[in-house]
Design a protein around this motif. Structure first.
Motif, PDB file in Angstrom:
ATOM      1  N   PRO A  94       6.992  19.568  -8.700  1.00 26.35           N
ATOM      2  CA  PRO A  94       6.249  19.001  -7.562  1.00 26.35           C
ATOM      3  C   PRO A  94       4.737  19.074  -7.712  1.00 26.35           C
ATOM      4  N   GLN A  95       4.235  19.965  -8.560  1.00 27.31           N
ATOM      5  CA  GLN A  95       2.791  20.067  -8.752  1.00 27.31           C
ATOM      6  C   GLN A  95       2.257  19.024  -9.725  1.00 27.31           C
ATOM      7  N   TRP A  96       3.149  18.335 -10.438  1.00 27.34           N
ATOM      8  CA  TRP A  96       2.753  17.310 -11.408  1.00 27.34           C
ATOM      9  C   TRP A  96       2.915  15.946 -10.736  1.00 27.34           C
ATOM     10  N   GLN A  97       1.822  15.473 -10.169  1.00 26.11           N
ATOM     11  CA  GLN A  97       1.874  14.243  -9.399  1.00 26.11           C
ATOM     12  C   GLN A  97       1.643  12.999 -10.252  1.00 26.11           C
ATOM     13  N   ASP A  98       0.723  13.062 -11.205  1.00 20.04           N
ATOM     14  CA  ASP A  98       0.369  11.876 -11.986  1.00 20.04           C
ATOM     15  C   ASP A  98      -0.307  12.333 -13.265  1.00 20.04           C
ATOM     16  N   GLY A  99      -0.573  11.388 -14.149  1.00 18.81           N
ATOM     17  CA  GLY A  99      -1.287  11.701 -15.372  1.00 18.81           C
ATOM     18  C   GLY A  99      -0.391  12.253 -16.459  1.00 18.81           C
ATOM     19  N   GLY A 100      -1.037  12.730 -17.533  1.00 22.38           N
ATOM     20  CA  GLY A 100      -0.305  13.274 -18.672  1.00 22.38           C
ATOM     21  C   GLY A 100       0.360  14.595 -18.357  1.00 22.38           C
ATOM     22  N   ALA A 101       1.061  15.126 -19.348  1.00 20.98           N
ATOM     23  CA  ALA A 101       1.804  16.376 -19.171  1.00 20.98           C
ATOM     24  C   ALA A 101       0.911  17.453 -18.568  1.00 20.98           C
ATOM     25  N   ALA A 102       1.395  18.072 -17.488  1.00 21.28           N
ATOM     26  CA  ALA A 102       0.563  19.021 -16.749  1.00 21.28           C
ATOM     27  C   ALA A 102       1.281  20.333 -16.455  1.00 21.28           C
ATOM     28  N   VAL A 103       2.464  20.541 -17.028  1.00 17.58           N
ATOM     29  CA  VAL A 103       3.211  21.769 -16.785  1.00 17.58           C
ATOM     30  C   VAL A 103       3.687  22.351 -18.111  1.00 17.58           C
ATOM     31  N   ALA A 104       3.769  23.662 -18.151  1.00 15.77           N
ATOM     32  CA  ALA A 104       4.267  24.332 -19.350  1.00 15.77           C
ATOM     33  C   ALA A 104       5.207  25.469 -18.985  1.00 15.77           C
ATOM     34  N   ALA A 147      17.909  14.099 -15.097  1.00 16.55           N
ATOM     35  CA  ALA A 147      18.551  13.330 -16.163  1.00 16.55           C
ATOM     36  C   ALA A 147      17.943  11.939 -16.299  1.00 16.55           C
ATOM     37  N   GLY A 148      17.863  11.227 -15.193  1.00 11.40           N
ATOM     38  CA  GLY A 148      17.315   9.877 -15.247  1.00 11.40           C
ATOM     39  C   GLY A 148      15.861   9.859 -15.654  1.00 11.40           C
ATOM     40  N   LEU A 149      15.074  10.765 -15.065  1.00  5.93           N
ATOM     41  CA  LEU A 149      13.642  10.795 -15.345  1.00  5.93           C
ATOM     42  C   LEU A 149      13.359  11.196 -16.786  1.00  5.93           C
ATOM     43  N   THR A 150      14.130  12.129 -17.323  1.00  2.00           N
ATOM     44  CA  THR A 150      13.934  12.543 -18.716  1.00  2.00           C
ATOM     45  C   THR A 150      14.204  11.381 -19.669  1.00  2.00           C
ATOM     46  N   ALA A 151      15.301  10.662 -19.436  1.00  2.00           N
ATOM     47  CA  ALA A 151      15.611   9.517 -20.285  1.00  2.00           C
ATOM     48  C   ALA A 151      14.541   8.434 -20.158  1.00  2.00           C
ATOM     49  N   TRP A 152      14.069   8.193 -18.943  1.00  2.00           N
ATOM     50  CA  TRP A 152      13.047   7.175 -18.693  1.00  2.00           C
ATOM     51  C   TRP A 152      11.750   7.510 -19.408  1.00  2.00           C
ATOM     52  N   ARG A 153      11.307   8.748 -19.280  1.00  2.00           N
ATOM     53  CA  ARG A 153      10.046   9.117 -19.917  1.00  2.00           C
ATOM     54  C   ARG A 153      10.163   9.053 -21.437  1.00  2.00           C
ATOM     55  N   GLY A 289       9.274  14.574 -16.032  1.00  2.00           N
ATOM     56  CA  GLY A 289       8.095  13.746 -15.868  1.00  2.00           C
ATOM     57  C   GLY A 289       7.413  14.004 -14.544  1.00  2.00           C
ATOM     58  N   SER A 290       6.416  13.183 -14.225  1.00  2.00           N
ATOM     59  CA  SER A 290       5.605  13.363 -13.025  1.00  2.00           C
ATOM     60  C   SER A 290       6.191  12.603 -11.836  1.00  2.00           C
ATOM     61  N   ARG A 291       5.576  12.793 -10.684  1.00  2.00           N
ATOM     62  CA  ARG A 291       5.986  12.034  -9.491  1.00  2.00           C
ATOM     63  C   ARG A 291       5.782  10.539  -9.714  1.00  2.00           C
ATOM     64  N   LYS A 292       4.665  10.170 -10.327  1.00  2.00           N
ATOM     65  CA  LYS A 292       4.407   8.757 -10.604  1.00  2.00           C
ATOM     66  C   LYS A 292       5.466   8.185 -11.543  1.00  2.00           C
ATOM     67  N   HIS A 293       5.859   8.937 -12.563  1.00  2.00           N
ATOM     68  CA  HIS A 293       6.927   8.487 -13.449  1.00  2.00           C
ATOM     69  C   HIS A 293       8.208   8.244 -12.650  1.00  2.00           C
ATOM     70  N   GLN A 294       8.512   9.158 -11.738  1.00  2.00           N
ATOM     71  CA  GLN A 294       9.740   9.033 -10.959  1.00  2.00           C
ATOM     72  C   GLN A 294       9.669   7.821 -10.022  1.00  2.00           C
ATOM     73  N   GLN A 295       8.525   7.581  -9.432  1.00  2.00           N
ATOM     74  CA  GLN A 295       8.369   6.403  -8.574  1.00  2.00           C
ATOM     75  C   GLN A 295       8.568   5.122  -9.376  1.00  2.00           C
ATOM     76  N   ASP A 296       8.016   5.088 -10.594  1.00  4.53           N
ATOM     77  CA  ASP A 296       8.189   3.918 -11.449  1.00  4.53           C
ATOM     78  C   ASP A 296       9.666   3.726 -11.815  1.00  4.53           C
ATOM     79  N   LEU A 297      10.351   4.829 -12.108  1.00  2.00           N
ATOM     80  CA  LEU A 297      11.769   4.751 -12.438  1.00  2.00           C
ATOM     81  C   LEU A 297      12.576   4.223 -11.255  1.00  2.00           C
TER      82      LEU A 297
END
Length: 339
Positions: A94-104, A147-153, A289-297
């Motif tokens: 939830p803290q990764w809203q947009d942009g490149g990879a932001a969590v580790a 699952a869906g978001l990982t495949a999409w990204r 992925g990010s929230r933006k990635h999920q919205q796009d998916l």
């Protein structure tokens, strides 16, 4: 309300269905969601089985499950993106809203560092959710979160998937089957591996162009090269980890992409760096992925006739049994919880 708790010492036998206080009404910027479904991921299994310690101390307990799907029951002041009655799905980061990879780490992940969605209702910031795909059941929607978001990204966001590309997916779990479906919907050719002929038959029914049983064809990388006239796959969904990575590199074309998603064969192992360099491949570790990635998916799924494959659904009170079923390896696609 009811919730499942992972109590100390933190293993499947320590999962308990318990009563807990109702969360009440949402404050400014928050929404209240009546949860109806969750889906199981390998990461959830690692946490609830005790094979991986939660990212923050377990303390007196943790509510598991990173995937949550349900209906908005109330919105707090200032919330304009959602309305009562909207079908929504959670975010794994939830803290990764947009942009490149932001969590580790998983310190901010529900079900790991934070309490998750194995409960009847939750109040959270509106930014912790997105709309669910139109027409999806709550269980189908829950499978999109990881699952869906990982495949999409892996295939679209970072992979730049194009019609005619060749995608190799290892196994028939949730990410691999979602990758098969997305790739076929976008005009790609797909090769699927599994140790089960019955599962491979189901994969062909979903559109897989070629299938390989890695028990009877131990050198499956060679089979991939034969099927692609020596070129190799453009994209490899690497689920196994160190036990399969070497053959994934052999099966991937020169300049191709390998998305390192799973560690089913372990977390450590040898990497044939010379082969990786020589074939000029890109090996990328990848976490959802990010929230933006999920919205796009979600927008993409709204325009596709793709429906997630759910192998079996368990009631919330049988959460431990659901994970035992996952551990058996019998499933094809996703396993879900009904809340």
């Amino acid at each position: 309300m009811k919730a499942v708790w992972l109590r100390p010492p933190g293993n499947l036998e320590a999962l308990r269905m318990e009563d807990m206080a109702d969360p009440g009404d949402p404050g400014p910027g928050a929404i209240r969601v009546r949860l109806h479904a969750s889906s199981l991921n390998f990461h959830d299994l690692l946490v609830v089985s005790g094979r991986m310690a939660p990212a923050t101390p377990l303390g007196e307990g943790r509510i598991p499950m990173s995937d949550g799907a349900g209906m908005v029951e109330a919105v707090g002041d200032g919330v304009t993106e959602f309305a009562v009655g909207d079908a929504v799905i959670s975010l794994i980061f939830p803290q990764w809203q947009d942009g490149g990879a932001a969590v580790a780490s998983f310190s901010g992940t529900p079900g790991d560092g934070l309490d998750g969605y194995a409960r009847e209702a939750v109040i959270a910031p509106a930014t912790w959710f997105t709309q669910a795909p139109r027409g999806y059941s709550h269980a189908e929607a829950a499978t999109v979160v990881v699952a869906g978001l990982t495949a999409w990204r892996a295939l679209v966001v970072d992979g730049g998937l194009k019609p005619g590309d060749v995608v190799l997916t290892l196994g028939t779990g949730g990410v691999s089957i979602f990758a098969l479906q997305l790739a076929k919907a976008m005009g790609a050719r797909v090769i699927v591996t599994s140790s089960s002929d019955a599962k491979l038959e189901r994969a062909r029914a979903l559109g897989a162009d070629h299938t390989i049983n890695y028990r009877t064809t131990e050198q499956w990388a060679g089979a991939v090269l034969e099927l692609t006239e020596g070129r190799g796959a453009d994209h490899v969904m690497e689920i196994g980890g160190p036990g399969t990575l070497s053959q994934s590199m052999e099966a991937c074309r020169i300049g191709g992409r390998i998305a390192m998603i799973g560690i089913l064969t372990g977390a450590k192992g040898e990497v044939r760096t010379g082969l990786l360099i020589g074939r000029q491949q890109r090996l990328q570790g990848l976490l959802a992925g990010s929230r933006k990635h999920q919205q796009d998916l979600v927008r993409a799924l709204d325009g596709l006739s793709l429906r997630p494959v759910i192998d079996r659904t368990f009631p919330l009170e049988q959460t431990a049994d659901a994970f035992r079923y996952e551990m058996s390896g019998q499933h094809f696609g996703k396993i879900c919880l009904e809340i």
